[in-house]
Design a protein around this motif. Structure first.
Motif, PDB file in Angstrom:
ATOM      1  N   ASN A 125       0.823  -1.205   0.000  1.00  0.00           N
ATOM      2  CA  ASN A 125       0.000   0.000   0.000  1.00  0.00           C
ATOM      3  C   ASN A 125       0.864   1.265   0.000  1.00  0.00           C
ATOM      4  O   ASN A 125       0.660   2.175  -0.811  1.00  0.00           O
ATOM      5  CB  ASN A 125      -0.912  -0.024   1.229  1.00  0.00           C
ATOM      6  CG  ASN A 125      -1.924   1.104   1.238  1.00  0.00           C
ATOM      7  OD1 ASN A 125      -2.485   1.459   0.215  1.00  0.00           O
ATOM      8  ND2 ASN A 125      -2.144   1.667   2.411  1.00  0.00           N
ATOM      9  N   ILE A 126       1.848   1.318   0.887  1.00  0.00           N
ATOM     10  CA  ILE A 126       2.719   2.492   0.996  1.00  0.00           C
ATOM     11  C   ILE A 126       3.544   2.679  -0.274  1.00  0.00           C
ATOM     12  O   ILE A 126       3.642   3.781  -0.818  1.00  0.00           O
ATOM     13  CB  ILE A 126       3.663   2.364   2.220  1.00  0.00           C
ATOM     14  CG1 ILE A 126       2.861   2.318   3.536  1.00  0.00           C
ATOM     15  CG2 ILE A 126       4.690   3.498   2.245  1.00  0.00           C
ATOM     16  CD1 ILE A 126       2.087   3.556   3.857  1.00  0.00           C
ATOM     17  N   PHE A 127       4.134   1.596  -0.776  1.00  0.00           N
ATOM     18  CA  PHE A 127       4.957   1.690  -1.985  1.00  0.00           C
ATOM     19  C   PHE A 127       4.119   2.164  -3.173  1.00  0.00           C
ATOM     20  O   PHE A 127       4.579   2.972  -3.976  1.00  0.00           O
ATOM     21  CB  PHE A 127       5.602   0.334  -2.310  1.00  0.00           C
ATOM     22  CG  PHE A 127       6.856   0.027  -1.538  1.00  0.00           C
ATOM     23  CD1 PHE A 127       6.950   0.302  -0.177  1.00  0.00           C
ATOM     24  CD2 PHE A 127       7.941  -0.556  -2.162  1.00  0.00           C
ATOM     25  CE1 PHE A 127       8.108   0.005   0.536  1.00  0.00           C
ATOM     26  CE2 PHE A 127       9.104  -0.862  -1.464  1.00  0.00           C
ATOM     27  CZ  PHE A 127       9.186  -0.573  -0.107  1.00  0.00           C
ATOM     28  N   ILE A 143       4.666   0.857  10.769  1.00  0.00           N
ATOM     29  CA  ILE A 143       6.043   1.302  11.038  1.00  0.00           C
ATOM     30  C   ILE A 143       7.011   0.563  10.123  1.00  0.00           C
ATOM     31  O   ILE A 143       7.894   1.162   9.495  1.00  0.00           O
ATOM     32  CB  ILE A 143       6.407   1.051  12.521  1.00  0.00           C
ATOM     33  CG1 ILE A 143       5.545   1.923  13.431  1.00  0.00           C
ATOM     34  CG2 ILE A 143       7.895   1.317  12.773  1.00  0.00           C
ATOM     35  CD1 ILE A 143       5.609   1.537  14.902  1.00  0.00           C
ATOM     36  N   GLY A 144       6.829  -0.754  10.004  1.00  0.00           N
ATOM     37  CA  GLY A 144       7.698  -1.571   9.161  1.00  0.00           C
ATOM     38  C   GLY A 144       7.632  -1.159   7.697  1.00  0.00           C
ATOM     39  O   GLY A 144       8.649  -1.153   7.000  1.00  0.00           O
ATOM     40  N   ALA A 145       6.440  -0.806   7.227  1.00  0.00           N
ATOM     41  CA  ALA A 145       6.276  -0.398   5.829  1.00  0.00           C
ATOM     42  C   ALA A 145       7.107   0.843   5.523  1.00  0.00           C
ATOM     43  O   ALA A 145       7.741   0.934   4.463  1.00  0.00           O
ATOM     44  CB  ALA A 145       4.801  -0.145   5.532  1.00  0.00           C
ATOM     45  N   PHE A 146       7.128   1.796   6.450  1.00  0.00           N
ATOM     46  CA  PHE A 146       7.899   3.019   6.216  1.00  0.00           C
ATOM     47  C   PHE A 146       9.403   2.761   6.345  1.00  0.00           C
ATOM     48  O   PHE A 146      10.210   3.389   5.645  1.00  0.00           O
ATOM     49  CB  PHE A 146       7.440   4.129   7.156  1.00  0.00           C
ATOM     50  CG  PHE A 146       6.182   4.810   6.686  1.00  0.00           C
ATOM     51  CD1 PHE A 146       6.220   5.723   5.631  1.00  0.00           C
ATOM     52  CD2 PHE A 146       4.960   4.521   7.266  1.00  0.00           C
ATOM     53  CE1 PHE A 146       5.059   6.340   5.176  1.00  0.00           C
ATOM     54  CE2 PHE A 146       3.796   5.127   6.818  1.00  0.00           C
ATOM     55  CZ  PHE A 146       3.845   6.045   5.768  1.00  0.00           C
ATOM     56  N   ILE A 147       9.788   1.825   7.219  1.00  0.00           N
ATOM     57  CA  ILE A 147      11.201   1.427   7.312  1.00  0.00           C
ATOM     58  C   ILE A 147      11.652   0.813   5.991  1.00  0.00           C
ATOM     59  O   ILE A 147      12.723   1.140   5.458  1.00  0.00           O
ATOM     60  CB  ILE A 147      11.402   0.443   8.485  1.00  0.00           C
ATOM     61  CG1 ILE A 147      11.318   1.186   9.812  1.00  0.00           C
ATOM     62  CG2 ILE A 147      12.739  -0.289   8.372  1.00  0.00           C
ATOM     63  CD1 ILE A 147      11.328   0.273  11.039  1.00  0.00           C
ATOM     64  N   LEU A 148      10.847  -0.063   5.424  1.00  0.00           N
ATOM     65  CA  LEU A 148      11.180  -0.691   4.139  1.00  0.00           C
ATOM     66  C   LEU A 148      11.148   0.326   2.997  1.00  0.00           C
ATOM     67  O   LEU A 148      11.977   0.278   2.079  1.00  0.00           O
ATOM     68  CB  LEU A 148      10.236  -1.854   3.848  1.00  0.00           C
ATOM     69  CG  LEU A 148      10.358  -3.064   4.790  1.00  0.00           C
ATOM     70  CD1 LEU A 148       9.300  -4.101   4.453  1.00  0.00           C
ATOM     71  CD2 LEU A 148      11.752  -3.679   4.718  1.00  0.00           C
ATOM     72  N   TYR A 149      10.211   1.261   3.068  1.00  0.00           N
ATOM     73  CA  TYR A 149      10.123   2.288   2.028  1.00  0.00           C
ATOM     74  C   TYR A 149      11.375   3.168   2.014  1.00  0.00           C
ATOM     75  O   TYR A 149      11.940   3.460   0.954  1.00  0.00           O
ATOM     76  CB  TYR A 149       8.874   3.146   2.226  1.00  0.00           C
ATOM     77  CG  TYR A 149       8.847   4.369   1.352  1.00  0.00           C
ATOM     78  CD1 TYR A 149       8.721   4.260  -0.033  1.00  0.00           C
ATOM     79  CD2 TYR A 149       8.991   5.643   1.903  1.00  0.00           C
ATOM     80  CE1 TYR A 149       8.719   5.386  -0.845  1.00  0.00           C
ATOM     81  CE2 TYR A 149       8.988   6.777   1.090  1.00  0.00           C
ATOM     82  CZ  TYR A 149       8.859   6.642  -0.273  1.00  0.00           C
ATOM     83  OH  TYR A 149       8.870   7.744  -1.081  1.00  0.00           O
ATOM     84  N   GLU A 150      11.828   3.574   3.198  1.00  0.00           N
ATOM     85  CA  GLU A 150      13.023   4.417   3.279  1.00  0.00           C
ATOM     86  C   GLU A 150      14.241   3.679   2.714  1.00  0.00           C
ATOM     87  O   GLU A 150      15.050   4.248   1.972  1.00  0.00           O
ATOM     88  CB  GLU A 150      13.282   4.830   4.734  1.00  0.00           C
ATOM     89  CG  GLU A 150      14.381   5.864   4.880  1.00  0.00           C
ATOM     90  CD  GLU A 150      14.565   6.355   6.307  1.00  0.00           C
ATOM     91  OE1 GLU A 150      15.583   7.016   6.557  1.00  0.00           O
ATOM     92  OE2 GLU A 150      13.693   6.078   7.168  1.00  0.00           O
ATOM     93  N   LEU A 151      14.343   2.393   3.032  1.00  0.00           N
ATOM     94  CA  LEU A 151      15.438   1.584   2.500  1.00  0.00           C
ATOM     95  C   LEU A 151      15.308   1.434   0.980  1.00  0.00           C
ATOM     96  O   LEU A 151      16.304   1.529   0.250  1.00  0.00           O
ATOM     97  CB  LEU A 151      15.458   0.213   3.176  1.00  0.00           C
ATOM     98  CG  LEU A 151      16.496  -0.791   2.669  1.00  0.00           C
ATOM     99  CD1 LEU A 151      17.906  -0.217   2.719  1.00  0.00           C
ATOM    100  CD2 LEU A 151      16.414  -2.092   3.483  1.00  0.00           C
ATOM    101  N   ALA A 152      14.095   1.217   0.515  1.00  0.00           N
ATOM    102  CA  ALA A 152      13.864   1.074  -0.930  1.00  0.00           C
ATOM    103  C   ALA A 152      14.309   2.324  -1.686  1.00  0.00           C
ATOM    104  O   ALA A 152      14.914   2.226  -2.761  1.00  0.00           O
ATOM    105  CB  ALA A 152      12.381   0.792  -1.200  1.00  0.00           C
TER     106      ALA A 152
END
Length: 201
Positions: A31-33, A157-166
């Motif tokens: 969803n976030i991506f 929280i995890g989705a935004f952590i993965l998004y920042e890394l992406a």
């Protein structure tokens, strides 16, 4: 050419995110991506889809071919109040806006550059599946795990952590050579262990 111009011209990375049932953690990241305009697919690795039920020993179990719409209606019929209060109906409403049904990673043959997992057990399952596939392209794929607890708050929280890394990986000038340093720096920043392995298609 400016740095920003080179970044916009670089072809976008193809990301996947994998949890167990393709319901909560992977779908929140999906969803976030999507909202941020990144190329993303989401999957589960479990034998079946499991959602919390009236007790720990009574989960709601579905086949991966079951649509989110069916699950939503099924839970409404079983106990609308319970599944509204615990957030499952809200989660399924989001899921069915993104795609019709959960997808199993082991049955998918699309090519990705980065596969995120949210649990070490799932990281191992993804690696095992990729290792057992016939190698046709000699194209590398990076599998990256950051543990994310399976609840609604941690999934966000995890989705935004993965998004920042992406974003860091997407904006890297030479991702395959810079990824180890990127992951090491990000691990220090987020204070969470990051697992990383490479497989080939």
């Amino acid at each position: 050419m400016s740095n920003s111009e080179s970044q916009t011209q670089r072809s976008p990375l193809k990301f996947a995110v994998v949890c167990s049932s393709n319901q909560n953690r992977s779908m929140e990241t999906h969803n976030i991506f999507l909202k941020k305009g990144l190329s993303i697919r989401s999957f589960g690795t479990g034998k079946e889809v499991k959602l919390p039920g009236p007790s720990i020993t009574q989960p709601n179990v579905y086949d991966f071919s079951t649509t989110y719409e069916y699950m939503y209606k099924d839970l409404c019929n079983k106990d609308k109040t319970l599944y509204t209060q615990n957030g499952l109906l809200h989660m399924l409403e989001r899921n069915k806006r993104i795609k019709p049904k959960p997808e199993k990673f082991q049955e998918n043959r699309d090519i990705f550059e980065i596969i995120f997992t949210v649990e070490e057990r799932i990281f191992d399952q993804v690696l095992e599946d990729l290792e057992n596939r016939e190698k046709l392209l000699n194209q590398p794929v990076h599998i990256i795990n950051i543990d994310v607890a399976d609840n609604h708050e941690d999934a966000t929280i995890g989705a935004f952590i993965l998004y920042e890394l992406a974003l860091m990986l997407q904006n890297s000038e030479d991702m395959d050579n810079e990824i180890d340093e990127i992951l090491q720096d990000y691990e220090s920043k987020i204070k969470r262990q990051i697992l990383h392995s490479i497989a080939f298609y």
